[in-house]
Motif scaffolding. Sequence first.
Motif, PDB file in Angstrom:
ATOM      1  N   TYR A  50      35.596  24.070  77.989  1.00 27.44           N
ATOM      2  CA  TYR A  50      34.783  24.031  79.204  1.00 27.44           C
ATOM      3  C   TYR A  50      33.424  24.679  78.962  1.00 27.44           C
ATOM      4  CZ  TYR A  50      33.301  25.557  83.840  1.00 27.44           C
ATOM      5  OH  TYR A  50      32.580  25.827  84.961  1.00 27.44           O
ATOM      6  N   TRP A 100      42.023  28.111  75.684  1.00 30.13           N
ATOM      7  CA  TRP A 100      41.475  27.036  74.841  1.00 30.13           C
ATOM      8  C   TRP A 100      40.767  26.004  75.707  1.00 30.13           C
ATOM      9  CZ3 TRP A 100      40.290  27.839  70.204  1.00 30.13           C
ATOM     10  CH2 TRP A 100      41.071  28.634  69.384  1.00 30.13           C
ATOM     11  N   ILE A 101      41.331  25.720  76.859  1.00 25.22           N
ATOM     12  CA  ILE A 101      40.658  24.836  77.806  1.00 25.22           C
ATOM     13  C   ILE A 101      39.344  25.480  78.240  1.00 25.22           C
ATOM     14  CG2 ILE A 101      40.830  23.765  80.088  1.00 25.22           C
ATOM     15  CD1 ILE A 101      43.897  23.689  79.629  1.00 25.22           C
ATOM     16  N   LEU A 133      45.414  28.306  78.582  1.00 28.26           N
ATOM     17  CA  LEU A 133      44.251  28.160  79.454  1.00 28.26           C
ATOM     18  C   LEU A 133      42.964  28.576  78.770  1.00 28.26           C
ATOM     19  CD1 LEU A 133      43.242  27.402  82.248  1.00 28.26           C
ATOM     20  CD2 LEU A 133      43.767  29.713  82.996  1.00 28.26           C
ATOM     21  N   MET A 137      38.594  23.277  86.743  1.00 29.91           N
ATOM     22  CA  MET A 137      38.787  24.644  86.266  1.00 29.91           C
ATOM     23  C   MET A 137      39.052  25.601  87.424  1.00 29.91           C
ATOM     24  SD  MET A 137      38.948  24.670  83.062  1.00 29.91           S
ATOM     25  CE  MET A 137      39.199  26.421  82.990  1.00 29.91           C
ATOM     26  N   LYS A 171      42.622  24.914  88.528  1.00 30.09           N
ATOM     27  CA  LYS A 171      43.596  25.428  87.553  1.00 30.09           C
ATOM     28  C   LYS A 171      43.677  26.947  87.609  1.00 30.09           C
ATOM     29  CE  LYS A 171      46.292  25.628  83.964  1.00 30.09           C
ATOM     30  NZ  LYS A 171      47.646  25.917  84.328  1.00 30.09           N
ATOM     31  N   VAL A 180      48.924  23.853  76.042  1.00 30.99           N
ATOM     32  CA  VAL A 180      47.595  24.316  75.653  1.00 30.99           C
ATOM     33  C   VAL A 180      47.270  25.523  76.514  1.00 30.99           C
ATOM     34  CG1 VAL A 180      45.159  23.733  75.506  1.00 30.99           C
ATOM     35  CG2 VAL A 180      46.872  21.972  75.097  1.00 30.99           C
TER      36      VAL A 180
END
Length: 114
Positions: A18, A13-14, A11, A100, A103, A9
């Motif tokens: 978020y 899209w995350i 980043l 987040m 990451k 996935v």
Amino acid sequence: MQKDSGPLVPLFWIGFGYAALVVSDWIIGYAKAGSVLSLVAALFFSGLAGLGAYWLSQDPGNIWVFLDTSGTLAGIMRMRFYRSGKCMPVGLVVGANWLMVAKLGISVLSKPCP
């Protein structure tokens, strides 16, 4: 041999998820407290998070807006969590903010130096 295509996935899209989580938390705060400041903050920070995720989708190295937004929100939400002492929904957003930031930090540190 197949070429590694990166994470399953991306980043960004995350990041969009978020941003949706951030806006939903702040809108719940507005609905409960009736605070216009909560609504303005929801629009501002979720807009920045969405913009950062969009820029990240265009250029994987362009993470600074997203990193700054999630770092700032991590501090703000941590203060809200300590004041309220409630895990939901503030604790959930605090956890998401810190994930987040971690990451994005790992993403920055794993890039080779020019």
